[in-house]
Motif scaffolding. Structure first.
Motif, PDB file in Angstrom:
ATOM      1  N   GLU A 195       0.811  -1.218   0.000  1.00  0.00           N
ATOM      2  CA  GLU A 195       0.000   0.000   0.000  1.00  0.00           C
ATOM      3  C   GLU A 195       0.846   1.270   0.000  1.00  0.00           C
ATOM      4  O   GLU A 195       0.312   2.369  -0.196  1.00  0.00           O
ATOM      5  N   LEU A 196       2.134   1.136   0.249  1.00  0.00           N
ATOM      6  CA  LEU A 196       2.994   2.310   0.368  1.00  0.00           C
ATOM      7  C   LEU A 196       3.312   2.896  -1.012  1.00  0.00           C
ATOM      8  O   LEU A 196       3.364   2.167  -2.010  1.00  0.00           O
ATOM      9  N   PRO A 197       3.569   4.194  -1.103  1.00  0.00           N
ATOM     10  CA  PRO A 197       3.924   4.809  -2.391  1.00  0.00           C
ATOM     11  C   PRO A 197       5.239   4.230  -2.917  1.00  0.00           C
ATOM     12  O   PRO A 197       6.243   4.216  -2.203  1.00  0.00           O
ATOM     13  N   SER A 198       5.238   3.780  -4.154  1.00  0.00           N
ATOM     14  CA  SER A 198       6.455   3.186  -4.711  1.00  0.00           C
ATOM     15  C   SER A 198       7.538   4.232  -4.946  1.00  0.00           C
ATOM     16  O   SER A 198       8.717   3.894  -5.043  1.00  0.00           O
ATOM     17  N   GLU A 199       7.167   5.523  -5.016  1.00  0.00           N
ATOM     18  CA  GLU A 199       8.167   6.575  -5.160  1.00  0.00           C
ATOM     19  C   GLU A 199       8.985   6.715  -3.880  1.00  0.00           C
ATOM     20  O   GLU A 199      10.123   7.189  -3.893  1.00  0.00           O
ATOM     21  N   ARG A 200       8.374   6.303  -2.752  1.00  0.00           N
ATOM     22  CA  ARG A 200       9.048   6.433  -1.451  1.00  0.00           C
ATOM     23  C   ARG A 200       9.708   5.136  -1.005  1.00  0.00           C
ATOM     24  O   ARG A 200      10.787   5.162  -0.396  1.00  0.00           O
ATOM     25  N   SER A 202      10.709   1.342  -2.536  1.00  0.00           N
ATOM     26  CA  SER A 202      10.765   0.490  -3.727  1.00  0.00           C
ATOM     27  C   SER A 202      10.407  -0.943  -3.389  1.00  0.00           C
ATOM     28  O   SER A 202      10.444  -1.369  -2.230  1.00  0.00           O
ATOM     29  N   SER A 228      -3.326   2.829  -5.618  1.00  0.00           N
ATOM     30  CA  SER A 228      -2.445   3.986  -5.498  1.00  0.00           C
ATOM     31  C   SER A 228      -0.983   3.695  -5.809  1.00  0.00           C
ATOM     32  O   SER A 228      -0.231   4.610  -6.132  1.00  0.00           O
ATOM     33  N   ARG A 229      -0.548   2.447  -5.703  1.00  0.00           N
ATOM     34  CA  ARG A 229       0.877   2.150  -5.906  1.00  0.00           C
ATOM     35  C   ARG A 229       1.190   2.052  -7.395  1.00  0.00           C
ATOM     36  O   ARG A 229       0.637   1.219  -8.105  1.00  0.00           O
ATOM     37  N   ARG A 230       2.101   2.872  -7.875  1.00  0.00           N
ATOM     38  CA  ARG A 230       2.403   2.935  -9.303  1.00  0.00           C
ATOM     39  C   ARG A 230       3.192   1.713  -9.784  1.00  0.00           C
ATOM     40  O   ARG A 230       3.012   1.260 -10.917  1.00  0.00           O
ATOM     41  N   ASP A 231       4.095   1.224  -8.954  1.00  0.00           N
ATOM     42  CA  ASP A 231       4.899   0.049  -9.300  1.00  0.00           C
ATOM     43  C   ASP A 231       4.332  -1.131  -8.522  1.00  0.00           C
ATOM     44  O   ASP A 231       4.663  -1.313  -7.348  1.00  0.00           O
TER      45      ASP A 231
END
Length: 270
Positions: A195-200, A202, A228-231
């Motif tokens: 669930e965490l942002p992949s920009e922050r 990896s 929400s996670r792009r990767d």
């Protein structure tokens, strides 16, 4: 004496044959000294087919917590479109439990006699609305999720549930227990981070964290798709994570066998 010896040999042969007939997965379970309990909450289902392929290839059984959430394809994660997917997971031996039918977040307790709860559903006809529910209404939301899973899978759902986001209060947990459902969270290291942002954070970092920090008995949580996670996490991390954990001597069980829940499951079987 010879007849007695023949009898012993026959019993020994019968025992060996019986062991030979035990499925490999069951034999592995019997020798599971370092168990982990991998769980998946529903989501947009975009990675659900891939997750199923990995679990089958790795011969890993998990517990799915189901809510009828919006999906990338079809009519909801517990809708008709995904029914064949759920039936196939049941045939493989996975376990199932409720995530509340409309993915209802607890927000706060509202004092009173009896107490009520401020909640907000992220799916269903009341999506986004803040409502006040009593204990009976919250229990019905859990029960509806369990019933939908049973309809889809043909398997009785466990008398367990997971509150969306893991958000609860002592009063909410007591209300759920009173109607036959025990809550299941996850270990701190078991939060796999999809669930965490992949920009922050990896995928490589998430994999490394899990492999270093997980311990025997931990409950792990991931999702069948996060908007929400792009990767996306699952295509890159899931199989290396399972392989890496196996290499460390870990094995996988469902929450049917978890020591904190096994007695509850037996006493409150539905």
């Amino acid at each position: 004496m010879r007849l007695a010896a023949d009898g012993v040999r026959r019993r020994l042969l019968a025992g060996l044959l019986a062991l030979a007939c035990v499925p490999a997965s069951h034999a592995a379970e019997a020798g599971c000294a370092k168990p982990l309990y991998l769980t998946f909450d529903t989501g947009h289902m975009g990675v659900a087919p891939l997750i199923a392929e990995v679990l089958a290839r790795q011969q890993v059984l998990v517990t799915f917590f189901g809510a009828d959430e919006r999906t990338q394809a079809g009519d909801g994660s517990l809708g008709r479109h995904w029914a064949p997917w759920w039936r196939a997971r049941a045939a493989e031996g996975h376990a199932f439990a409720s995530h509340t039918l409309d993915h209802v977040y607890w927000q706060a307790d509202v004092p009173g006699d009896p107490p009520r709860f401020r909640v907000r559903a992220s799916a269903g006809p009341n999506q986004g609305d803040v409502q006040l529910w009593d204990a009976a209404r919250y229990c019905r939301a859990i029960e509806q999720g369990a019933q939908r899973l049973e309809t889809l899978t043909g398997v009785k759902a466990l008398p367990l549930f997971r509150a969306p986001g893991g958000r609860t209060s002592p009063a909410l947990l007591a209300a759920a227990k009173a109607c036959g459902f025990q809550h299941v969270g996850w270990a701190p290291a078991g939060f796999l981070g999809d669930e965490l942002p992949s920009e922050r954070v990896s995928n490589a970092q998430l994999l490394d964290n899990a492999l270093r920090k997980l311990r025997s008995g931990d409950i792990l949580v991931a999702h069948l798709g996060i908007w929400s996670r792009r990767d996306p996490w699952a295509p890159t991390v899931l199989e290396p994570l399972i392989e890496g954990l196996k290499a460390k001597g870990f094995c996988f069980r469902t929450l049917r066998e978890h020591p904190d829940h096994i007695r509850w499951n037996s006493a409150h079987a539905r």
